[in-house]
Design a protein around this motif. Sequence first.
Motif, PDB file in Angstrom:
ATOM      1  N   PHE A  20       0.835  -1.210   0.000  1.00  8.00           N
ATOM      2  CA  PHE A  20       0.000   0.000   0.000  1.00  8.00           C
ATOM      3  C   PHE A  20       0.866   1.255   0.000  1.00  8.00           C
ATOM      4  N   GLY A  21       1.954   1.250   0.799  1.00  8.02           N
ATOM      5  CA  GLY A  21       2.818   2.433   0.902  1.00  8.02           C
ATOM      6  C   GLY A  21       3.559   2.744  -0.391  1.00  8.02           C
ATOM      7  N   GLY A  22       3.677   1.795  -1.270  1.00 15.01           N
ATOM      8  CA  GLY A  22       4.358   2.020  -2.538  1.00 15.01           C
ATOM      9  C   GLY A  22       3.399   2.114  -3.706  1.00 15.01           C
ATOM     10  N   SER A  23       2.159   2.497  -3.427  1.00 14.38           N
ATOM     11  CA  SER A  23       1.165   2.559  -4.495  1.00 14.38           C
ATOM     12  C   SER A  23       0.725   3.999  -4.752  1.00 14.38           C
ATOM     13  N   TRP A  24       0.143   4.196  -5.932  1.00 16.34           N
ATOM     14  CA  TRP A  24      -0.384   5.514  -6.268  1.00 16.34           C
ATOM     15  C   TRP A  24      -1.564   5.871  -5.371  1.00 16.34           C
ATOM     16  N   LYS A  25      -2.303   4.877  -4.960  1.00 12.92           N
ATOM     17  CA  LYS A  25      -3.449   5.111  -4.071  1.00 12.92           C
ATOM     18  C   LYS A  25      -2.975   5.805  -2.788  1.00 12.92           C
ATOM     19  N   PHE A  26      -1.881   5.299  -2.201  1.00  8.41           N
ATOM     20  CA  PHE A  26      -1.333   5.904  -0.989  1.00  8.41           C
ATOM     21  C   PHE A  26      -0.876   7.337  -1.249  1.00  8.41           C
ATOM     22  N   ILE A  27      -0.172   7.534  -2.342  1.00  4.98           N
ATOM     23  CA  ILE A  27       0.346   8.873  -2.651  1.00  4.98           C
ATOM     24  C   ILE A  27      -0.799   9.866  -2.822  1.00  4.98           C
TER      25      ILE A  27
END
Length: 184
Positions: A60-67
């Motif tokens: 999750f932390g490395g996804s566009w959703k998180f950003i």
Amino acid sequence: MKPNIEVKQLLDDESKHLEKLHAIVEETIKSEQLIVQNLLNPPIEEITEGQAISDKVAKFGGSWKFIIIFAVILTVWIIFNTVMITKYRFDPYPFILMNLVLSCIAALQAPIIMMSQNRQEEKDRKRSENDYLINLKAEMQIRSLQQKMDLLLEEQIRTLIDSHTKQIYLLNEINNKLERLSKK
């Protein structure tokens, strides 16, 4: 040599040749069984609850959703604490609380991502071991084929030499008969 004896000798030679080929095939199959067993039945990976959580957090932390979610929250935070009446501002400019929250998130997220990367490294190591086993199996098959080719070539050369020897023998007999006929 009599023709029956020659035929019997050729059949015996051919059966010995086939036995050698069967021995090579059996040896190859026995050697490959362990490799195939390891490839088909890899050890079951047991994941602890902490490892599963670290994988999910890293994913999750490395996804566009998180950003995108993180950018939206920070933007709302800044706008709310800049535009609102002083009474409702919980983190006025210079946003000290926001800096503290960001530092805590980074401090917690970094080791969790490192744990996930270590697990990924272990998966990569196992994948490279499987690649090595596949390459080893291919090498064994190539060696087996090479042995079979060498055996076939050896048999062909032996057959050619035998037929050449028989031809010379027959030519000598013909020559002797011709000499005897010419002397008469």
